[in-house]
Design an enzyme around this catalytic site. Structure first.
Site, PDB file in Angstrom:
ATOM      1  CE  LYS A 144       9.638   3.585 -20.926  1.00 21.50           C
ATOM      2  NZ  LYS A 144       9.179   3.015 -22.207  1.00 21.50           N
TER       3      LYS A 144
ATOM      4  N   GLY B 140       7.385  -5.134 -16.198  1.00 20.06           N
ATOM      5  CA  GLY B 140       8.233  -5.521 -17.318  1.00 20.06           C
ATOM      6  C   GLY B 140       9.116  -6.689 -16.939  1.00 20.06           C
ATOM      7  CB  SER B 141      12.115  -8.023 -18.552  1.00 20.25           C
ATOM      8  OG  SER B 141      12.925  -6.862 -18.519  1.00 20.25           O
ATOM      9  CB  THR B 142      13.185 -10.597 -13.939  1.00 23.67           C
ATOM     10  OG1 THR B 142      11.874 -11.102 -13.631  1.00 23.67           O
ATOM     11  CG2 THR B 142      14.071 -10.744 -12.727  1.00 23.67           C
TER      12      THR B 142
ATOM     13  CB  ALA C  32      13.859  -3.805 -17.195  1.00 25.78           C
ATOM     14  N   GLY C  33      13.699  -4.829 -14.166  1.00 23.64           N
ATOM     15  CA  GLY C  33      13.252  -4.605 -12.782  1.00 23.64           C
ATOM     16  C   GLY C  33      14.422  -4.538 -11.810  1.00 23.64           C
TER      17      GLY C  33
ATOM     18  CD  GLU D 205       2.819  -6.483 -10.065  1.00 25.46           C
ATOM     19  OE1 GLU D 205       3.065  -7.693 -10.243  1.00 25.46           O
ATOM     20  OE2 GLU D 205       2.112  -6.088  -9.136  1.00 25.46           O
TER      21      GLU D 205
ATOM     22  CB  CYS E 110       3.537 -11.594 -16.710  1.00 25.85           C
ATOM     23  SG  CYS E 110       2.015 -10.862 -16.079  1.00 25.85           S
TER      24      CYS E 110
ATOM     25  CD  GLU F  59       8.701 -13.873 -18.590  1.00 19.44           C
ATOM     26  OE1 GLU F  59       9.549 -12.979 -18.675  1.00 19.44           O
ATOM     27  OE2 GLU F  59       7.575 -13.702 -18.096  1.00 19.44           O
TER      28      GLU F  59
HETATM   29  P1  NAD Z   1      10.972  -4.784 -20.700  1.00 20.38           P
HETATM   30  O1  NAD Z   1      11.462  -4.881 -19.303  1.00 20.38           O
HETATM   31  O2  NAD Z   1      11.953  -4.876 -21.794  1.00 20.38           O
HETATM   32  O3  NAD Z   1      10.233  -3.367 -20.909  1.00 20.38           O
HETATM   33  C1  NAD Z   1       9.135  -2.972 -20.105  1.00 20.38           C
HETATM   34  C2  NAD Z   1       9.063  -1.462 -20.073  1.00 20.38           C
HETATM   35  O4  NAD Z   1      10.196  -0.976 -19.359  1.00 20.38           O
HETATM   36  C3  NAD Z   1       9.131  -0.799 -21.438  1.00 20.38           C
HETATM   37  O5  NAD Z   1       8.348   0.359 -21.395  1.00 20.38           O
HETATM   38  C4  NAD Z   1      10.614  -0.454 -21.582  1.00 20.38           C
HETATM   39  O6  NAD Z   1      10.839   0.620 -22.456  1.00 20.38           O
HETATM   40  C5  NAD Z   1      10.967  -0.095 -20.157  1.00 20.38           C
HETATM   41  N1  NAD Z   1      12.343  -0.351 -19.744  1.00 20.38           N
HETATM   42  C6  NAD Z   1      13.164  -1.361 -20.126  1.00 20.38           C
HETATM   43  N2  NAD Z   1      14.326  -1.290 -19.453  1.00 20.38           N
HETATM   44  C7  NAD Z   1      14.233  -0.239 -18.613  1.00 20.38           C
HETATM   45  C8  NAD Z   1      15.109   0.337 -17.641  1.00 20.38           C
HETATM   46  N3  NAD Z   1      16.303  -0.157 -17.404  1.00 20.38           N
HETATM   47  N4  NAD Z   1      14.672   1.416 -16.943  1.00 20.38           N
HETATM   48  C9  NAD Z   1      13.452   1.923 -17.158  1.00 20.38           C
HETATM   49  N5  NAD Z   1      12.572   1.438 -18.074  1.00 20.38           N
HETATM   50  C10 NAD Z   1      12.973   0.363 -18.790  1.00 20.38           C
HETATM   51  O7  NAD Z   1       9.813  -5.842 -20.825  1.00 20.38           O
HETATM   52  P2  NAD Z   1       8.897  -6.134 -22.102  1.00 20.38           P
HETATM   53  O8  NAD Z   1       9.664  -7.008 -23.014  1.00 20.38           O
HETATM   54  O9  NAD Z   1       8.309  -4.892 -22.632  1.00 20.38           O
HETATM   55  O10 NAD Z   1       7.695  -6.946 -21.415  1.00 20.38           O
HETATM   56  C11 NAD Z   1       7.751  -8.296 -21.206  1.00 20.38           C
HETATM   57  C12 NAD Z   1       8.146  -8.604 -19.784  1.00 20.38           C
HETATM   58  O11 NAD Z   1       7.238  -7.991 -18.879  1.00 20.38           O
HETATM   59  C13 NAD Z   1       8.078 -10.090 -19.472  1.00 20.38           C
HETATM   60  O12 NAD Z   1       9.179 -10.454 -18.687  1.00 20.38           O
HETATM   61  C14 NAD Z   1       6.792 -10.214 -18.663  1.00 20.38           C
HETATM   62  O13 NAD Z   1       6.733 -11.324 -17.822  1.00 20.38           O
HETATM   63  C15 NAD Z   1       6.787  -8.942 -17.914  1.00 20.38           C
HETATM   64  N6  NAD Z   1       5.428  -8.619 -17.463  1.00 20.38           N
HETATM   65  C16 NAD Z   1       5.137  -8.710 -16.139  1.00 20.38           C
HETATM   66  C17 NAD Z   1       3.850  -8.466 -15.695  1.00 20.38           C
HETATM   67  C18 NAD Z   1       3.490  -8.544 -14.240  1.00 20.38           C
HETATM   68  O14 NAD Z   1       2.463  -7.992 -13.861  1.00 20.38           O
HETATM   69  N7  NAD Z   1       4.270  -9.199 -13.397  1.00 20.38           N
HETATM   70  C19 NAD Z   1       2.858  -8.134 -16.609  1.00 20.38           C
HETATM   71  C20 NAD Z   1       3.192  -8.073 -17.961  1.00 20.38           C
HETATM   72  C21 NAD Z   1       4.494  -8.307 -18.376  1.00 20.38           C
END
Ligand code: NAD
Length: 481
Positions: A179, A231-233, A235-236, A253, A289, A388
């Site tokens: 996705k 993605g973000s903490t 959402a993680g 991640e 990140c 962040e």
């Molecule tokens: P985000 O968490 O908003 O979205 C990331 C992805 O997850 C998107 O595809 C989004 O549609 C999906 N998503 C969001 N909420 C979800 C949920 N509850 N369930 C399932 N999928 C969901 O993050 P973003 O704004 O797209 O990216 C930026 C963030 O990602 C920053 O916090 C950055 O530090 C982090 N990031 C981490 C790494 C790493 O390797 N540690 C690398 C790149 C970015």
């Protein structure tokens, strides 16, 4: 001319989606619409998971191919991606604002490196090992593919971060439903084209463009076996809760607020280290990140460090992401720019000293630009030092000695990246070993296919890259004879 895709890549072909809803993609540099893509709904995710499940369960299928046979297909996939490299870089940059010099150097090349690297890992890894049991008999220890993987990818390095997942997963014999983030769906179509051209079997790799709801639906889907999320903490955490309830393996991640520790013997000549400092602290206008966005400076050289960072950040060329000379492009979206500007306001309100930037660059009437911004006199408890920002904003924090620097570096909810800058690499290594983080560099920061990457604390669980990542797509089974 805008790019339009009205079909979804599921089961190895382009199929009509279950609804007419689309995702509109807007250029971060010009704010103009540049394309639209069919948006996957729950029924499309069901179809994609079914296709991945069928491909995985096929007794002559991908999961049962010899690793060398999978490796050959992955190498063809790498070549098919390489032949699309320029187009991939263009699409990534026009969508998310990444300067094209960066997307050409990373996004257009790293996925193919990873596919070739994991093809090599697959060939070299023994999948079954005999052990002599201490209580007698033989134990066969098998490393089997874990199954169908739900992979969720952010927009900031969409190509590389997707490949962090699909390259080891394919090497292990898994199948995937990927996705992408709604901001970056146009470039993902080129990956689907490359997979099809390379003869990756039908259903082994499927794409479901959509937002967070469709991501959450995929994570909880009863027919997947593993989740891999970047993605973000926030959402993680939500994904970890779902996976905890389902007892589903998950790799996370997440975000970072890493420290760039300048030791008191550091070389601060920008002609020597300027480019490396930029890459370690401001790459992709802060939307990376692992960046060291808390710069820890020795009190004895504090003013000099502030001036060095202000000179480095102030010299960067701001502009349209598609201009090859651009070093700082726009934020990915209006929402992201508002968020960054909110943090800049908070930094000022909490008493940090604005040394550089803080506003929108002159002459950029369109696009979601923010000036590279340097705050001095930052306390590590300030919001801008703890949260962040994901924008071009650096916080410079003074410390007393090496122990104090390590204490401040570790005083963070996060632990993803970081750097140490010093004339004495042994001393730098000593400090690097004491920082609570997943990866750290001394006088540089490199993401290498061979080096495991990931975070501690709120930066995540598990590791991508390196031979270790193969194991996160395998299940271990013992057979006693
Ligand atoms: P985000 O968490 O908003 O979205 C990331 C992805 O997850 C998107 O595809 C989004 O549609 C999906 N998503 C969001 N909420 C979800 C949920 N509850 N369930 C399932 N999928 C969901 O993050 P973003 O704004 O797209 O990216 C930026 C963030 O990602 C920053 O916090 C950055 O530090 C982090 N990031 C981490 C790494 C790493 O390797 N540690 C690398 C790149 C970015």
């Amino acid at each position: 001319m805008t790019i339009q895709y009205d079909k979804l890549f599921i089961g190895g072909s382009w199929v009509s989606p279950s609804s007419s809803r689309t995702i509109t993609v807007v250029s971060a540099s010009t704010e103009e619409i540049i394309g639209s893509v069919a948006e996957a709904q729950e029924a499309d995710v069901d179809a994609a998971v079914d296709a991945a499940r069928t491909a995985f369960d096929d007794s002559n299928g991908w999961a049962h191919w010899e690793p060398a046979q999978r490796a050959e297909a992955m190498e063809r996939f790498a070549s098919a991606l390489e032949s699309r490299g320029q187009e991939i870089a263009q699409r990534v940059s026009s969508q998310n604002g990444m300067p094209i010099a960066i997307s050409s150097a990373f996004e257009a090349t790293f996925p193919a490196y990873l596919l070739r690297y994991y093809a090599g890992v697959a060939r070299a890894t023994n999948l079954e090992e005999d052990r002599t049991g201490l209580l007698g008999g033989t134990i066969k220890v098998r490393h089997q593919p874990i199954g169908v993987v739900g992979a969720i990818v952010p927009w900031n390095f969409p190509q590389s971060l997707a490949a962090f997942k699909y390259a080891p997963a394919l090497a292990a014999g898994c199948t995937l439903v990927i996705k992408p983030s709604p901001e970056t769906v146009l470039d993902m179509r080129l990956v689907a084209d490359a997979a099809a051209e390379a003869g990756i079997p039908n259903g082994v790799i499927n794409f479901v463009p959509g937002g967070r709801e469709i991501g959450a639906y995929l994570v909880a889907h009863p027919r997947i076996d593993k989740v891999s999320f970047t993605g973000s903490t926030a959402a993680g955490r939500s994904i970890a809760e779902t996976c905890g309830r389902l007892l589903r393996p998950v790799t996370l991640e997440l975000g970072g607020k890493s420290a760039a520790i300048v030791l008191d013997d550091a070389e601060l000549d920008l002609a020597t280290i300027g480019q490396k400092l930029f890459q370690a602290t401001l790459l992709n206008q802060g939307q990376t990140c692992f960046l060291g966005t808390r710069v820890l400076a020795p009190r004895s050289r504090y003013d000099e460090v502030v001036q060095t960072f202000a000179a480095m950040a102030g010299s960067l060329k701001i502009g349209d992401a598609l201009d090859p000379t651009t070093q700082i492009g726009p934020m990915v979206s209006d929402r992201q720019r508002n968020r960054v500007e909110g943090y800049i306001a908070k930094g000022k309100a909490e008493g940090a000293k604005l040394v550089l930037g803080g506003g929108r660059p002159a002459g950029q009437d369109k696009g979601w630009f923010v000036e590279p911004t340097i705050f001095a006199n930052v306390d590590n408890n300030h919001t801008i030092a703890q949260e962040e920002i994901f924008g071009p904003v650096l916080s410079l924090i003074a410390y007393d000695d090496d122990d104090d620097a390590v204490r401040i570096a570790n005083d963070s909810d996060y632990g993803l990246g970081g750097t140490v800058w010093t004339a004495d690499s042994d001393r730098g290594l000593g400090v690097a070993r004491r920082v609570q983080t997943g990866t750290i560099g001394v006088n540089t920061y490199l993401l290498d296919p061979t080096s495991p990457f990931g975070g501690v604390k709120a930066s995540g669980i598990g590791r991508e890259l390196g031979p270790e990542a193969l194991g996160s797509y395998q299940q271990i089974k013992s057979i006693c004879i």
